[in-house]
Design a protein around this motif. Structure first.
Motif, PDB file in Angstrom:
ATOM      1  N   GLY A  77       0.670  -1.351   0.038  1.00  0.00           N
ATOM      2  CA  GLY A  77      -0.195  -0.087   0.151  1.00  0.00           C
ATOM      3  C   GLY A  77       0.309   1.467  -0.260  1.00  0.00           C
ATOM      4  O   GLY A  77      -0.197   2.184  -0.286  1.00  0.00           O
ATOM      5  N   VAL A  78       2.034   1.307   0.809  1.00  0.00           N
ATOM      6  CA  VAL A  78       2.628   2.344   1.025  1.00  0.00           C
ATOM      7  C   VAL A  78       2.973   2.896  -0.621  1.00  0.00           C
ATOM      8  O   VAL A  78       3.646   4.075  -1.203  1.00  0.00           O
ATOM      9  N   ILE A  79       4.018   1.862  -0.937  1.00  0.00           N
ATOM     10  CA  ILE A  79       4.397   1.676  -2.264  1.00  0.00           C
ATOM     11  C   ILE A  79       3.332   2.064  -3.254  1.00  0.00           C
ATOM     12  O   ILE A  79       4.122   2.401  -4.239  1.00  0.00           O
ATOM     13  N   VAL A  80       2.598   1.963  -3.796  1.00  0.00           N
ATOM     14  CA  VAL A  80       1.308   1.978  -4.697  1.00  0.00           C
ATOM     15  C   VAL A  80       0.982   3.704  -4.463  1.00  0.00           C
ATOM     16  O   VAL A  80       1.135   4.854  -5.025  1.00  0.00           O
ATOM     17  N   ALA A  81       1.136   3.991  -2.670  1.00  0.00           N
ATOM     18  CA  ALA A  81       0.209   5.243  -2.595  1.00  0.00           C
ATOM     19  C   ALA A  81       1.865   6.284  -3.042  1.00  0.00           C
ATOM     20  O   ALA A  81       1.376   7.547  -4.084  1.00  0.00           O
ATOM     21  N   SER A  82       2.847   5.600  -3.014  1.00  0.00           N
ATOM     22  CA  SER A  82       4.198   6.057  -2.916  1.00  0.00           C
ATOM     23  C   SER A  82       4.781   6.647  -4.455  1.00  0.00           C
ATOM     24  O   SER A  82       4.887   7.749  -5.364  1.00  0.00           O
ATOM     25  N   LEU A  89     -14.390   2.470   4.572  1.00  0.00           N
ATOM     26  CA  LEU A  89     -13.741   3.105   5.595  1.00  0.00           C
ATOM     27  C   LEU A  89     -13.077   4.697   5.001  1.00  0.00           C
ATOM     28  O   LEU A  89     -12.617   5.614   5.638  1.00  0.00           O
ATOM     29  N   HIS A  90     -13.638   4.630   4.441  1.00  0.00           N
ATOM     30  CA  HIS A  90     -13.012   5.648   2.978  1.00  0.00           C
ATOM     31  C   HIS A  90     -12.190   6.219   3.069  1.00  0.00           C
ATOM     32  O   HIS A  90     -11.451   7.343   3.753  1.00  0.00           O
ATOM     33  N   GLY A  91     -10.999   5.270   2.949  1.00  0.00           N
ATOM     34  CA  GLY A  91      -9.824   4.859   3.291  1.00  0.00           C
ATOM     35  C   GLY A  91      -8.997   5.075   1.835  1.00  0.00           C
ATOM     36  O   GLY A  91      -9.624   5.021   0.822  1.00  0.00           O
ATOM     37  N   GLY A  92      -7.696   4.405   1.437  1.00  0.00           N
ATOM     38  CA  GLY A  92      -7.473   4.502   0.247  1.00  0.00           C
ATOM     39  C   GLY A  92      -6.133   3.575   0.525  1.00  0.00           C
ATOM     40  O   GLY A  92      -6.324   2.600   1.140  1.00  0.00           O
ATOM     41  N   ALA A  93      -4.527   3.124  -0.713  1.00  0.00           N
ATOM     42  CA  ALA A  93      -4.153   2.075  -0.238  1.00  0.00           C
ATOM     43  C   ALA A  93      -3.937   2.154   0.591  1.00  0.00           C
ATOM     44  O   ALA A  93      -3.886   0.692   1.102  1.00  0.00           O
ATOM     45  N   GLN A  94      -2.944   2.717   1.589  1.00  0.00           N
ATOM     46  CA  GLN A  94      -2.472   2.845   2.677  1.00  0.00           C
ATOM     47  C   GLN A  94      -3.197   2.118   3.189  1.00  0.00           C
ATOM     48  O   GLN A  94      -3.298   1.178   4.551  1.00  0.00           O
ATOM     49  N   THR A  95      -4.566   2.604   3.230  1.00  0.00           N
ATOM     50  CA  THR A  95      -6.090   1.135   4.405  1.00  0.00           C
ATOM     51  C   THR A  95      -5.708   0.620   3.866  1.00  0.00           C
ATOM     52  O   THR A  95      -6.493  -0.502   5.234  1.00  0.00           O
ATOM     53  N   TYR A  96      -5.955  -0.689   2.627  1.00  0.00           N
ATOM     54  CA  TYR A  96      -6.516  -1.458   2.591  1.00  0.00           C
ATOM     55  C   TYR A  96      -5.159  -1.791   2.750  1.00  0.00           C
ATOM     56  O   TYR A  96      -5.300  -3.530   3.439  1.00  0.00           O
ATOM     57  N   GLY A  97      -3.602  -1.834   2.505  1.00  0.00           N
ATOM     58  CA  GLY A  97      -2.835  -2.691   2.981  1.00  0.00           C
ATOM     59  C   GLY A  97      -2.723  -3.117   4.724  1.00  0.00           C
ATOM     60  O   GLY A  97      -2.468  -4.023   4.808  1.00  0.00           O
ATOM     61  N   PHE A  98      -3.052  -1.744   5.266  1.00  0.00           N
ATOM     62  CA  PHE A  98      -2.911  -2.124   6.201  1.00  0.00           C
ATOM     63  C   PHE A  98      -4.057  -2.905   6.930  1.00  0.00           C
ATOM     64  O   PHE A  98      -4.140  -4.204   7.824  1.00  0.00           O
ATOM     65  N   MET A  99      -5.465  -3.055   6.499  1.00  0.00           N
ATOM     66  CA  MET A  99      -6.139  -3.965   6.608  1.00  0.00           C
ATOM     67  C   MET A  99      -6.534  -5.724   6.236  1.00  0.00           C
ATOM     68  O   MET A  99      -5.764  -6.243   7.510  1.00  0.00           O
ATOM     69  N   VAL A 100      -4.710  -5.272   5.349  1.00  0.00           N
ATOM     70  CA  VAL A 100      -4.813  -6.863   4.951  1.00  0.00           C
ATOM     71  C   VAL A 100      -3.555  -7.393   6.294  1.00  0.00           C
ATOM     72  O   VAL A 100      -3.559  -8.498   5.959  1.00  0.00           O
ATOM     73  N   GLY A 101      -2.984  -6.261   6.006  1.00  0.00           N
ATOM     74  CA  GLY A 101      -1.770  -6.512   7.072  1.00  0.00           C
ATOM     75  C   GLY A 101      -2.502  -7.161   7.995  1.00  0.00           C
ATOM     76  O   GLY A 101      -1.611  -7.834   9.128  1.00  0.00           O
ATOM     77  N   ALA A 102      -2.969  -6.380   8.750  1.00  0.00           N
ATOM     78  CA  ALA A 102      -3.790  -6.880  10.097  1.00  0.00           C
ATOM     79  C   ALA A 102      -4.859  -7.988  10.554  1.00  0.00           C
ATOM     80  O   ALA A 102      -4.658  -9.416  11.225  1.00  0.00           O
ATOM     81  N   PHE A 103      -4.881  -8.680   9.234  1.00  0.00           N
ATOM     82  CA  PHE A 103      -5.481 -10.238   8.776  1.00  0.00           C
ATOM     83  C   PHE A 103      -4.072 -11.086   8.796  1.00  0.00           C
ATOM     84  O   PHE A 103      -4.762 -11.954   9.655  1.00  0.00           O
ATOM     85  N   GLY A 104      -2.596 -10.243   8.183  1.00  0.00           N
ATOM     86  CA  GLY A 104      -1.922 -11.710   8.361  1.00  0.00           C
ATOM     87  C   GLY A 104      -1.148 -11.733   9.321  1.00  0.00           C
ATOM     88  O   GLY A 104      -1.299 -12.745  10.139  1.00  0.00           O
ATOM     89  N   VAL A 105      -1.338 -10.430  10.425  1.00  0.00           N
ATOM     90  CA  VAL A 105      -1.187 -10.454  11.772  1.00  0.00           C
ATOM     91  C   VAL A 105      -2.274 -11.525  12.797  1.00  0.00           C
ATOM     92  O   VAL A 105      -1.129 -12.578  13.580  1.00  0.00           O
ATOM     93  N   GLY A 106      -3.221 -11.607  12.328  1.00  0.00           N
ATOM     94  CA  GLY A 106      -4.124 -12.765  12.787  1.00  0.00           C
ATOM     95  C   GLY A 106      -3.944 -14.321  12.571  1.00  0.00           C
ATOM     96  O   GLY A 106      -3.181 -15.217  12.883  1.00  0.00           O
TER      97      GLY A 106
END
Length: 550
Positions: free
Chosen positions: A172-177, A261-278
């Motif tokens: 998400g950070v890479i896509v956004a930047s 959540l009205h977010g962008g690529a970073q929000t999506y990346g953190f969502m998938v990351g939270a799923f991965g942490v679990g």
């Protein structure tokens, strides 16, 4: 006898035990980097599709494009994994995926990406990973001893989910930047360590004493084995249904980030990351869970928890609550799939392990692909929130499947039994001679007839899954103690394969059936050639062939 002080033999139940073996450790570390690249590409492709189109159907199809190839090529891939060197099969599959990732990078760099082209190249990458899957899964048992196999399976799941914890956020950070092109390029680059690890793996293949099966026959024999294995069919059915019902949360995650959540690529990346942490948390606790409860009880508890997590994601408009629900969803989702995987690994013998795992991968990947498409269509009609609530309600009903499709209890792997010597043959035969008819006569006491018949039903299943057909059991009406088991094998070579595919548990079942036989003589076995055209002289002056003239 093992030494308890040896780090490789002590604590085999610990999750880290397989990492003591250098081959597994090198491949596992390289796969961690490869999984990181795959997750970065997945986030990039999903978000790139979100930016190109507002259609939920198209967004969900990204996951379908990545998972559908597994369903389409699973059985051929499994047959290849069982017939050829699994290391070579994995290298070729990785090269296919690398070509797809490289092409995706080049096309996006040139600004030529369209929704259909993005889906097509995701399909190519998915095809490479689909070809690799069965060889990858079945090669784990060649890298570690049997007693550490469940831990190794869990570690492979952890590898993927560690990458899922960080890869999506990084993506998400890479896509956004920097845009999606850099993310695609990083994925292509991260295939290289795994290619190197597999290239330098000094695998010692176990040579077969019989000729290799043709691809079409290998596929048929794999399907026949699965069709006559109740435990494998149960795991496949549960995986397919669970994949269809539970795929909504992953397929619609980009839309949850954008619309709920009205977010962008970073929000999506953190969502998938939270799923991965679990998911990592869940994988780390699989071994402990297997010690404390049965697979069926664990699967039921996890599906109920998954239902609550999906409902929380649908109803929550706060990122913190959504992330917490996704951590729970990732944990229980990974536990379920790891238990399914372990069940398959322990249910299939080595000779058909690739094809059995391929069928399992096809079931859950097909479930994810079909479910993603269906949930995307439903989202276009009723919206993200209602769709997730429907998925949660269906997930809550999944434990009812356990009443009819109870998870098998597999305490240990079905190991191949000791190879049997070929039977004595005086008739000239070739490998293609056949069909062969086998008859076995048992003499069973009248009071044990019902118990004997019950055991023979299990004998029928293992004979058929190892290559026999036309099985029957008959009882002499003039001599009720005399029973005759009869079955066919297509050719002499198929019969030899059937004799050498027994596992220890099947050999024990055969001894159990033979234990019913009574009398001074052992059970009589006849092996007969049903169409002996090539074994007779059609002209008097033609001499008989000798056994060495095959």
């Amino acid at each position: 006898m093992t030494n308890p002080s040896d780090p490789q033999t002590s604590g085999v139940d610990r999750i880290t035990a397989p990492l003591h073996y250098p081959t597994f450790r090198r491949i596992w570390l390289a796969s961690l980097l490869s999984n990181l690249g795959i997750l970065i590409q997945g986030v990039s492709a999903a978000w790139a599709m979100t930016e190109m189109t507002s259609s939920a159907d198209k967004v969900a199809l990204v996951q379908t494009a990545l998972w559908l190839p597994v369903m389409l090529v699973a059985m051929p891939a499994g047959a290849i994994a069982d017939m050829y060197d699994r290391r070579i099969a994995m290298l070729v599959a990785l090269l296919i995926a690398l070509c797809g990732a490289t092409a995706l990078t080049a096309i996006d760099w040139l600004g030529l990406t369209t929704p259909d082209l993005l889906l097509a190249l995701c399909f190519v990458v998915g095809t490479g990973m689909a070809l690799m899957g069965p060889a990858w899964q079945s090669s784990v048992s060649e890298q570690v001893p049997t007693e550490t196999l469940p831990a190794a399976v869990a570690l492979n799941s952890i590898s993927y989910n560690i990458a899922r914890s960080f890869g999506p956020a990084i993506g998400g950070v890479i896509v956004a930047s920097a845009g999606a092109v850099l993310a695609f390029a990083i994925n292509a680059f991260l295939y290289l360590p795994l290619l190197a690890a597999l290239f330098f793996w000094k695998r010692v293949p176990k040579p077969s004493r019989l000729p290799r099966e043709h691809l079409n026959r290998a596929i048929v024999s794999g399907m026949r084995y699965i069709a006559n294995s109740p435990s494998i069919k149960i795991v496949i059915a549960r995986s397919l249904i669970t994949g269809i019902v539970g795929s909504a949360i992953q397929a619609l995650m980009p839309l949850v980030a954008r619309d709920l959540l009205h977010g962008g690529a970073q929000t999506y990346g953190f969502m998938v990351g939270a799923f991965g942490v679990g998911a990592v948390i869940g994988a780390l606790n699989v071994s402990e869970l297997r010690r404390r409860t049965s697979s069926e009880a664990a699967v039921r508890a996890c599906t109920v928890s998954m239902s609550g997590a999906i409902a929380a994601v649908a109803l929550s408009g706060e990122p913190i609550l959504t992330f917490a629900a996704l951590v729970l969803a990732g944990a229980v989702w990974t536990i379920v799939w790891t238990l399914f995987n372990i069940g398959m690994q322990l249910s299939a013998p080595r000779w058909v392990a690739g094809r059995s795992l391929a069928a399992w991968q096809a079931s859950f990947s097909g479930g994810l692909a079909i479910g993603s498409w269906g949930w995307g269509r439903l989202t276009d009609a009723v919206g993200v929130e209602i769709t997730l609530l429907v998925s949660a309600a269906l997930m809550l009903l999944l434990p009812l499947l356990g009443r009819w499709l109870t998870m098998p209890c597999t305490a240990e792997r079905r190991e191949d039994a000791e190879v049997l010597a070929d039977p004595e043959v005086r008739l000239p035969l070739t490998h293609r001679s056949g069909p062969l008819v086998v008859e076995i006569e048992y003499r069973v006491a009248l009071e044990r007839a019902r118990a004997f018949h019950s055991v023979m039903q299990d004998v029928q299943l293992y004979r058929q899954r190892n290559g026999a057909y036309g099985w029957s059991i008959a009882r002499d009406i003039a001599d009720p103690e005399l029973w005759t088991e009869r079955y066919h094998c297509p050719t002499w070579l198929d019969y030899l394969r059937q004799r050498n595919r027994w596992t220890d548990s099947e050999r024990a079942l055969d001894h159990q059936a033979m234990a019913f036989h009574e009398g001074p003589e052992p059970a009589r076995i006849r092996r007969m050639l049903e169409r002996p055209f090539g074994s007779v002289r059609w002209k008097e002056e033609v001499p008989d062939r000798t056994p060495n003239e095959l």
